[in-house]
Design an enzyme around this catalytic site. Structure first.
Site, short mmCIF file in Angstrom:
data_model
loop_
_atom_site.label_atom_id
_atom_site.label_comp_id
_atom_site.label_asym_id
_atom_site.label_seq_id
_atom_site.Cartn_x
_atom_site.Cartn_y
_atom_site.Cartn_z
CG ASN A 9 -116.82 10.08 -31.32
OD1 ASN A 9 -116.30 8.96 -31.39
ND2 ASN A 9 -117.81 10.37 -30.48
CE LYS A 11 -120.96 9.69 -32.24
NZ LYS A 11 -122.33 10.16 -32.11
CG HIS A 93 -120.05 10.84 -26.66
ND1 HIS A 93 -121.33 10.39 -26.90
CD2 HIS A 93 -119.71 11.59 -27.73
CE1 HIS A 93 -121.74 10.86 -28.08
NE2 HIS A 93 -120.77 11.59 -28.60
CD GLU A 95 -123.25 8.30 -29.17
OE1 GLU A 95 -122.13 7.83 -29.42
OE2 GLU A 95 -123.85 9.07 -29.96
CD GLU A 163 -120.61 15.62 -28.92
OE1 GLU A 163 -120.08 15.71 -30.02
OE2 GLU A 163 -120.88 14.53 -28.39
N GLY A 169 -126.60 13.00 -34.28
CA GLY A 169 -127.06 12.02 -35.25
C GLY A 169 -128.48 12.25 -35.75
CB SER A 209 -126.44 17.35 -36.74
OG SER A 209 -127.17 16.21 -36.28
N GLY A 230 -119.27 13.51 -35.54
CA GLY A 230 -119.50 12.08 -35.61
C GLY A 230 -119.56 11.61 -37.05
N GLY A 231 -120.78 11.42 -37.55
CA GLY A 231 -121.00 10.83 -38.86
C GLY A 231 -120.16 11.43 -39.98
P1 13P Z 1 -122.96 13.43 -35.24
O1 13P Z 1 -121.98 14.42 -35.86
O2 13P Z 1 -123.05 12.15 -36.01
O3 13P Z 1 -124.27 14.08 -34.94
O4 13P Z 1 -122.31 13.01 -33.82
C1 13P Z 1 -121.90 13.98 -32.95
C2 13P Z 1 -121.16 13.33 -31.84
O5 13P Z 1 -121.73 12.66 -31.01
C3 13P Z 1 -119.70 13.50 -31.80
O6 13P Z 1 -119.16 13.04 -30.61
#
Ligand code: 13P
Length: 249
Positions: A9, A11, A93, A95, A163, A169, A209, A230-231
């Site tokens: 993802n 983002k 999600h 967010e 999640e 993050g 993470s 994510g990251g």
């Molecule tokens: P991180 O892997 O950056 O913690 O993000 C997880 C996430 O929200 C994936 O949708």
């Protein structure tokens, strides 16, 4: 019986220059048992589809509207995502739930639209730190599952991503026992509502993470069928290492 899924993802990250990471990712040797999904910003989906043509890497959106078309400035429909080259879409999600006030019923309507539009819905659930500390995690997850998943879900058109909000993050990851407890609970709830066939064939991802150095341990947990990353999905080298860990699990 469930194929593994490594989902990235991105983002709100990435302009055209980021396509070079997809070119590198396309060099990742195809694996027989792991599906790979990248969900870039919607602006990149169609160029990413060109970049990934001929590879097994699938593309997804990060949200869609509950309707097919109409006067909804700034929104994107499932049909538009599919037309651009997506086969899946992340929905609900944390967010989106936080930034845009999306409630379970909104997520459910979007998921129904995604499935009607031929996409697989990756529905996200997860508790806040306060909810975990109050020992409410399973109640929260149970409510999100009941409210967010449409009745039309099957093992093919639905993926669940667990999640925990406090793990996104932050570099904080739940213990193996905590991940296992929630994933077993989600599996049981899916089986109870949809029957064993659908319940057992639906993939359940962990997200929050996930990094190359913790991926193998997370993937050793029963009922963890992959990750929503994510990251670490922004760099092909990191994401490839996570894919390799999943493939080896
Ligand atoms: P991180 O892997 O950056 O913690 O993000 C997880 C996430 O929200 C994936 O949708």
């Amino acid at each position: 019986m469930r194929r593994k899924l490594a989902a990235g993802n991105w983002k709100m990250n990435g302009t055209g220059a980021a396509l070079s990471e997809l070119e590198k990712l396309a060099q990742t040797p195809a694996t027989s048992q792991t599906d790979i999904l990248i969900c870039p910003p919607a602006t990149l989906i169609s160029r990413a589809a060109d970049t990934l043509a001929g590879t097994a890497i699938a593309l997804g959106g990060q949200d869609c509207h509950a309707l097919e078309s109409g006067a909804h400035t700034g929104d994107i429909s499932a049909q538009m995502l599919a037309d651009a080259g997506a086969s899946m879409v992340i929905l609900g999600h944390s967010e989106r739930r936080e930034d845009h006030g999306e409630r379970d019923e909104d997520v459910r309507a979007k998921a129904r639209a995604a499935i009607d539009g031929g996409l697989t819905a990756v529905i996200c659930v997860g508790e806040s730190l306060a909810e975990r500390e109050a020992a409410n995690t399973l109640d929260i997850i149970g409510g999100q599952l009941a409210g967010s998943i449409p009745d039309t879900a099957t093992g093919e058109n639905l993926v669940i991503a667990y999640e925990p909000i406090w793990a996104i993050g932050t570099g904080k990851v739940p213990t193996i026992a905590q991940i296992g407890e929630v994933h077993d609970f989600i599996r049981a709830r899916l089986e109870r509502r949809f029957g064993e066939g659908v319940g057992r064939s639906t993939r359940i991802l962990y997200g929050g993470s996930v990094k190359p150095d913790n991926a193998a341990e997370i993937f050793s947990v029963p009922n963890v069928d992959g990750a929503l990353v994510g990251g670490a999905s922004l760099k092909a080298a990191d994401f490839s290492a996570i894919i390799a860990a999943l493939d080896a699990a």
